[in-house]
Design an enzyme around this catalytic site. Structure first.
Site, PDB file in Angstrom:
ATOM      1  N   LYS A 175      31.400  45.657  40.642  1.00  0.00           N
ATOM      2  CA  LYS A 175      30.441  44.613  40.274  1.00  0.00           C
ATOM      3  C   LYS A 175      28.997  45.063  40.478  1.00  0.00           C
ATOM      4  CE  LYS A 175      29.711  39.658  41.248  1.00  0.00           C
ATOM      5  NZ  LYS A 175      30.189  38.554  42.129  1.00  0.00           N
ATOM      6  N   CYS A 227      32.227  38.203  37.192  1.00  0.00           N
ATOM      7  CA  CYS A 227      31.591  36.948  37.616  1.00  0.00           C
ATOM      8  C   CYS A 227      30.089  36.877  37.326  1.00  0.00           C
ATOM      9  CB  CYS A 227      31.877  36.705  39.096  1.00  0.00           C
ATOM     10  SG  CYS A 227      31.655  34.975  39.606  1.00  0.00           S
ATOM     11  N   GLU A 276      38.520  37.311  39.778  1.00  0.00           N
ATOM     12  CA  GLU A 276      37.780  38.035  40.816  1.00  0.00           C
ATOM     13  C   GLU A 276      38.396  37.724  42.185  1.00  0.00           C
ATOM     14  OE1 GLU A 276      33.108  38.193  42.325  1.00  0.00           O
ATOM     15  OE2 GLU A 276      33.917  36.320  41.524  1.00  0.00           O
TER      16      GLU A 276
END
Length: 279
Positions: A117, A159, A41
């Site tokens: 995300k 993440c 990331e």
């Protein structure tokens, strides 16, 4: 079967330096014979503030970092999966936003897949960091379906998405064989949860999990846990970089789609969607 590489580095606010680190990782992946490289990331940069991030973010077609990685992918015919920042369409005069995304750059150097995300990292850990990603980042609104590659069907998350099993289960239902979790975990959350969450996601989806991680000190405010790893569909760690932070490093493992089929056949997961909703 195909050999893949998971990379680990310490990104800073210097995109030029971050690109140089990635070029080292590309070289190591090519020398190892890997057919794809997976990076963490926010590989393009990790800033010390939202304002610094706003000053650094660029569209991918203007980003020296992304353009440089596209050239590396073309030169070595090596697909690269990488987390970056992109400008947000939600930016207004009263509130500025960016996107936290992951890109699949194919062997022709083209951006063939993008995921934004969904779950943002807002934490206040006693004795640890206070991070409020939602103050400057636009959340994604869609689980992107798995995409075909020479390795198998790859699916992307980022993440903090790791803490939400629904995404992985949905991606498995859509045909994913490899699920990625590029990350920049903090040290306290990494020590407590990183490995157990990754292994759980691999076991419950009966898929390979590839988790490239940031490592070490990025600036005076941020330190990342590292421990990039690859986990097989049975939940075994088949490659791990550890906490090494003195230079960019990779670990490699073979993706065996026959193992995916074997695990799914031997332990079939027949969901009771007549009892609970399908994800």
């Amino acid at each position: 079967m195909a050999l893949v590489a998971v990379g680990q580095l310490t990104s800073t606010a210097s995109m030029a330096n971050n690109l140089r680190q990635c070029q080292i990782l590309v070289k190591k992946a090519v020398q190892a014979g890997a057919k794809a490289l997976f990076l963490p990331e926010a590989t393009d940069y990790i800033s010390s503030s939202a304002e610094e991030s706003f000053s650094l973010v660029k569209p991918v077609q203007e980003s020296e970092f992304v353009l440089g990685l596209q050239e590396e992918a073309r030169r070595f015919k090596l697909p690269i999966h990488v987390g970056v920042h992109e400008p947000s369409g939600q930016t207004t005069s009263s509130q500025r936003r960016i996107k936290n995304t992951v890109l699949w750059i194919n062997e022709q150097g083209e951006i063939a897949h993008r995921y934004q995300k969904i779950h943002l990292f807002d934490v206040d850990i006693q004795g640890g960091p206070v991070l409020k990603e939602s103050e400057s980042v636009e959340p994604g609104m869609k689980i992107e379906p798995p995409f075909e590659t020479a390795l198998g069907k790859v699916a992307s998350t980022i993440c903090f998405d790791l803490r939400f099993p629904e995404i992985g289960i949905s991606l498995r239902r859509q045909g994913a064989e490899i699920i990625t979790y590029p990350s920049a975990f903090t040290v306290p959350t990494g020590q407590a949860h990183w490995e157990v969450l990754l292994r759980a996601r691999a076991i419950e989806t009966q898929s390979y999990v590839i988790a490239a991680a940031q490592v070490g000190r990025h600036n005076e405010k941020r330190v990342s846990y590292g421990h990039s790893m690859i986990i097989d569909p049975w939940g075994r760690i088949v490659a791990s970089v550890g906490k090494k932070a003195d230079e960019p490093e990779i670990a490699t493992a073979t993706i065996d789609l026959e193992l995916v089929k074997k695990v799914r056949a031997e332990v079939p997961l027949r969901r009771r969607t007549d009892v609970y909703p399908e994800v």
